[in-house]
Structure formats: structure tokens, C-alpha cells
Design an enzyme around this catalytic site. Sequence first.
Site, PDB file in Angstrom:
ATOM      1  N   ASP A  35      38.181 131.943  21.978  1.00 48.99           N
ATOM      2  CA  ASP A  35      37.253 131.002  21.356  1.00 48.99           C
ATOM      3  C   ASP A  35      36.449 130.235  22.397  1.00 48.99           C
ATOM      4  OD1 ASP A  35      38.034 131.751  18.835  1.00 48.99           O
ATOM      5  OD2 ASP A  35      39.485 130.136  18.597  1.00 48.99           O
ATOM      6  N   SER A  58      44.422 118.415  16.172  1.00 51.25           N
ATOM      7  CA  SER A  58      45.576 117.937  16.934  1.00 51.25           C
ATOM      8  C   SER A  58      45.690 116.420  16.891  1.00 51.25           C
ATOM      9  CB  SER A  58      45.466 118.400  18.392  1.00 51.25           C
ATOM     10  OG  SER A  58      45.416 119.805  18.487  1.00 51.25           O
ATOM     11  N   ALA A  60      40.163 122.418  15.825  1.00 50.77           N
ATOM     12  CA  ALA A  60      40.447 122.417  17.255  1.00 50.77           C
ATOM     13  C   ALA A  60      41.092 121.083  17.654  1.00 50.77           C
ATOM     14  CB  ALA A  60      39.164 122.700  18.035  1.00 50.77           C
ATOM     15  N   TYR A  61      40.519 120.396  18.635  1.00 48.92           N
ATOM     16  CA  TYR A  61      41.092 119.158  19.152  1.00 48.92           C
ATOM     17  C   TYR A  61      41.232 118.102  18.056  1.00 48.92           C
ATOM     18  CZ  TYR A  61      41.907 115.710  22.921  1.00 48.92           C
ATOM     19  OH  TYR A  61      42.442 114.772  23.764  1.00 48.92           O
TER      20      TYR A  61
END
Length: 296
Positions: free
Chosen positions: A72, A192, A188-189
Site C-alpha cells: 500500500d 489505530s 490506516a493510522y
Amino acid sequence: MEQFRNIGIIGRLGSSQVLDTVRRLKRFLLDRHLHVILEDTIAEVLPGHGLQTSSRKMLGEVCDMVIVVGGDGSLLGAARALAKHNIPVLGINRGSLGFLTDIRPDELEIKVAEVLDGHYLVENRFLLQAEVRRHAEAIGQGDALNDVVLHPGKSTRMIEFELYIDGQFVCSQKADGLIVATPTGSTAYALSAGGPIMHPKLDAIVIVPMYPHTLSGRPIVVDGNSELKIVVSKDMQIYPQVSCDGQNHFTCAPGDTITVSKKAQKLRLIHPLDHNYYEVCRTKLGWGSKLGGGGD
């Protein structure tokens, strides 16, 4: 459907598996009598390839489609360079996750052939553009397909900042940072950090505080056409950073302003016809499968 005759190939460096897949892809495309153009960086580690080469910037001008071999992260970098050319991008996964590069190497010939024969889906994914300003002068700017992140860099101290949306004051906050993510970047981030998963077709932006020093700091989803302004406190003792997709970085000073908004050009991301977003989430994020049927 478009006819793809001039195919560009971008590959992640430093991986023998990527090189093997690029060679295999090259042979397959040449067997179909297509014009293949290698990005110059991957061409340097493929001696004797005998193909036309091009910079990543120029690939968007000379190709009908670009195929990215990698993870990615490789596709994120290609997206920022190619979105302005409105060129379709297809990903073959040679990374660890594969949310964006969704063709497995073992199905390369079958899936790429389907795309070349006109059997594919196109998703238009929007990007963000960020600009750091100091005393009303731009000192850094970048694009992001996933996210723009304000973070403390090498420091372990928290950042103090103010957030404005479309000119309206939202809050002041003390936190490890702030993530501004697209629907693409929501897995993604931002995920999280406790943000929601947003379907790629949504026209929305999610703002996720990173470890805010408050019990009420929560992610907020806003309209995709919103303009965000983040003002770094003048009283800070550290120089935080702004990162675009975790790949381009700018250093901020106390008092700097970061603006984030939707970029006009979009990434045209190609998928095989059997692409299923929820299946991708289920596979990559470890969601539970269907309950097994059974008899008495």
C-alpha cells in the site's frame, strides 16, 4: 471501457519478490503485444530489460494505465504523483496488508487479463492537500491519499493546538497529535488511533485526536469539502512535524498554521470486477466470517 495499450510499471525497490513479479508482469504484457514502460528507478535494477523507461512524473503523461507492484505504501506514493494526470492505477500486492494493492501475485495473469479485456471497476479516491504557513508565507506543502498527521516528531512531549473547520473555532487541544484522514485512510493510522472505518465512496473527512489529554476528545467526521485549519500554540517548546501519508514531512514552529482540504484531482483506482470492500476489511482486519450452517 478504456483500451489500455501503453502500460507503465512501478515497483518497490529492495525486494527480490517484487523484482520477480515485475519480470513476470513484463513478460505477460509483452506477450499481449502491449507497449510497456518501466519507471526508471525499478529499471536500474533490471539489467537487460530492453524497455522504454520514464520518470514517475512522466509516466502519467505517456501511459494509459500504471500498474504498481508492491504494498500500500508503494501505491500511496504513486497516487500522489499520478492523480493529477487522471490515469488509472492498478495494484499488485507484494506488501504486508494490501488494502489498495488488491491483486495477489498468484492470480496476476488472470486478473490483469480481465482488466485489459475491459472487465474492471473504477473507484475515484480523493486526496488531501496540506500547507504549512509561517507569518502568512507557505513553507511546505504536500498531498496525501491516506492522511495528514500533526505529530511531535522525535519529542515525547504533547502538542498544543487549535482546530478550526470552515473558519469556525472547534476546540483547543493538548494531545500527541492530530490525524486528518480520507475514507481511504480511515483503515490506516486513523483506525489505530480509534477512528471509524469510512466506506471509500463517502465524501467525508475524519479528524482523530491522538491520545488527547482529556476524557472527551473523540473523532469527528466532517463534510469532504471542509477546510481545516490547525494553529500550533505559540507557547510550545517543541517543533512538531506534519506528515503526508507518512512519507513526506515538514517541520512546524510554534505559531505556524496548517491548512488541510480536498485536492481537486482524484486517484482513479482500478479493481477486478469481483472486488468486494467488505471482504477486504474482513480479510485484512480479521473480522469474523459467516456463522457456519449446520443441521440439528
